[in-house]
Write a protein that holds these residues in place. Structure first.
Motif, PDB file in Angstrom:
ATOM      1  N   SER A  35       0.853  -1.187   0.000  1.00 29.50           N
ATOM      2  CA  SER A  35       0.000   0.000   0.000  1.00 29.50           C
ATOM      3  C   SER A  35       0.893   1.243   0.000  1.00 29.50           C
ATOM      4  O   SER A  35       2.100   1.159   0.278  1.00 29.50           O
ATOM      5  CB  SER A  35      -0.897   0.011   1.241  1.00 29.50           C
ATOM      6  N   THR A  36       0.304   2.368  -0.295  1.00 28.30           N
ATOM      7  CA  THR A  36       1.052   3.622  -0.205  1.00 28.30           C
ATOM      8  C   THR A  36       1.499   3.843   1.233  1.00 28.30           C
ATOM      9  O   THR A  36       2.594   4.357   1.471  1.00 28.30           O
ATOM     10  CB  THR A  36       0.201   4.790  -0.728  1.00 28.30           C
ATOM     11  N   GLU A  37       0.698   3.411   2.197  1.00 31.10           N
ATOM     12  CA  GLU A  37       1.103   3.490   3.609  1.00 31.10           C
ATOM     13  C   GLU A  37       2.407   2.738   3.846  1.00 31.10           C
ATOM     14  O   GLU A  37       3.268   3.195   4.601  1.00 31.10           O
ATOM     15  CB  GLU A  37       0.028   2.889   4.519  1.00 31.10           C
ATOM     16  N   ILE A  60      -8.786  -3.628  -2.844  1.00 33.01           N
ATOM     17  CA  ILE A  60      -8.996  -2.680  -1.749  1.00 33.01           C
ATOM     18  C   ILE A  60      -8.703  -3.406  -0.445  1.00 33.01           C
ATOM     19  O   ILE A  60      -9.161  -4.521  -0.218  1.00 33.01           O
ATOM     20  CB  ILE A  60     -10.450  -2.151  -1.747  1.00 33.01           C
ATOM     21  N   GLY A  61      -7.910  -2.761   0.396  1.00 33.58           N
ATOM     22  CA  GLY A  61      -7.616  -3.290   1.721  1.00 33.58           C
ATOM     23  C   GLY A  61      -8.042  -2.268   2.769  1.00 33.58           C
ATOM     24  O   GLY A  61      -8.699  -1.278   2.446  1.00 33.58           O
ATOM     25  N   HIS A  78      -8.742   4.385  11.408  1.00 36.72           N
ATOM     26  CA  HIS A  78      -9.954   3.643  11.768  1.00 36.72           C
ATOM     27  C   HIS A  78     -10.394   2.652  10.689  1.00 36.72           C
ATOM     28  O   HIS A  78     -11.580   2.534  10.382  1.00 36.72           O
ATOM     29  CB  HIS A  78     -11.097   4.610  12.097  1.00 36.72           C
ATOM     30  N   GLY A  79      -9.418   1.968  10.080  1.00 35.13           N
ATOM     31  CA  GLY A  79      -9.738   0.913   9.119  1.00 35.13           C
ATOM     32  C   GLY A  79     -10.295   1.397   7.793  1.00 35.13           C
ATOM     33  O   GLY A  79     -10.977   0.648   7.102  1.00 35.13           O
ATOM     34  N   ARG A  80      -9.993   2.632   7.415  1.00 32.38           N
ATOM     35  CA  ARG A  80     -10.516   3.148   6.139  1.00 32.38           C
ATOM     36  C   ARG A  80     -10.008   2.302   4.972  1.00 32.38           C
ATOM     37  O   ARG A  80      -8.992   1.638   5.065  1.00 32.38           O
ATOM     38  CB  ARG A  80     -10.143   4.611   5.936  1.00 32.38           C
ATOM     39  N   TRP A  81     -10.717   2.353   3.872  1.00 30.07           N
ATOM     40  CA  TRP A  81     -10.324   1.605   2.685  1.00 30.07           C
ATOM     41  C   TRP A  81      -9.134   2.260   2.020  1.00 30.07           C
ATOM     42  O   TRP A  81      -9.059   3.489   1.915  1.00 30.07           O
ATOM     43  CB  TRP A  81     -11.466   1.529   1.706  1.00 30.07           C
ATOM     44  N   ILE A  82      -8.187   1.433   1.565  1.00 28.56           N
ATOM     45  CA  ILE A  82      -7.011   1.916   0.846  1.00 28.56           C
ATOM     46  C   ILE A  82      -6.749   0.992  -0.346  1.00 28.56           C
ATOM     47  O   ILE A  82      -7.189  -0.158  -0.363  1.00 28.56           O
ATOM     48  CB  ILE A  82      -5.750   1.979   1.739  1.00 28.56           C
ATOM     49  N   THR A  83      -6.028   1.515  -1.313  1.00 29.13           N
ATOM     50  CA  THR A  83      -5.642   0.708  -2.467  1.00 29.13           C
ATOM     51  C   THR A  83      -4.442  -0.157  -2.115  1.00 29.13           C
ATOM     52  O   THR A  83      -3.492   0.319  -1.496  1.00 29.13           O
ATOM     53  CB  THR A  83      -5.274   1.613  -3.657  1.00 29.13           C
ATOM     54  N   VAL A  84      -4.504  -1.404  -2.494  1.00 31.24           N
ATOM     55  CA  VAL A  84      -3.348  -2.295  -2.416  1.00 31.24           C
ATOM     56  C   VAL A  84      -2.833  -2.418  -3.845  1.00 31.24           C
ATOM     57  O   VAL A  84      -3.597  -2.722  -4.771  1.00 31.24           O
ATOM     58  CB  VAL A  84      -3.707  -3.670  -1.828  1.00 31.24           C
TER      59      VAL A  84
END
Length: 113
Positions: free
Chosen positions: A50-52, A88-89, A97-103
């Motif tokens: 992820s970008t994270e 989506i992860g 808080h568990g928001r949706w992110i792109t994997v």
């Protein structure tokens, strides 16, 4: 929300990311180029991320004034063929808080030999 409203939302998000990246480049010379290199480096060594994950690994890169600048970096990496959207992860960051992110799936990962 209508598809027109959804597209407008995406367009506004992209515009905000572009402005944030321009601001980051004014605050830190060549920030966008350095961030793209960090994204590329992460994609070489990870098949999915992820970008994270990229942000967490880019410890030597100064933080941009607005973290939305990373969105512009991800858009450019996808456009350059470094990665593609995999699925989506959910965010691992407690404050998200568990928001949706792109994997992302890397197109340049080196296979383990």
């Amino acid at each position: 929300m209508s598809s027109v409203g959804t597209q407008l939302g995406f367009d506004l998000a992209r515009a905000g990311a572009a402005r944030a990246a321009e601001h980051a480049d004014r605050a830190h010379a060549d920030w966008s180029d350095l961030a793209l290199q960090a994204f590329r480096d992460h994609a070489v060594s990870h098949t999915q991320f992820s970008t994270e994950d990229v942000i967490a690994a880019a410890v030597k890169l100064p933080s941009p004034p607005d973290k939305r600048a990373w969105g512009q970096v991800a858009i450019k990496a996808r456009r350059l063929g470094i990665c593609v959207k995999s699925h989506i992860g959910t965010s691992k960051l407690p404050h998200a808080h568990g928001r949706w992110i792109t994997v992302w799936a890397s197109n340049i990962a080196r296979s383990a030999a």
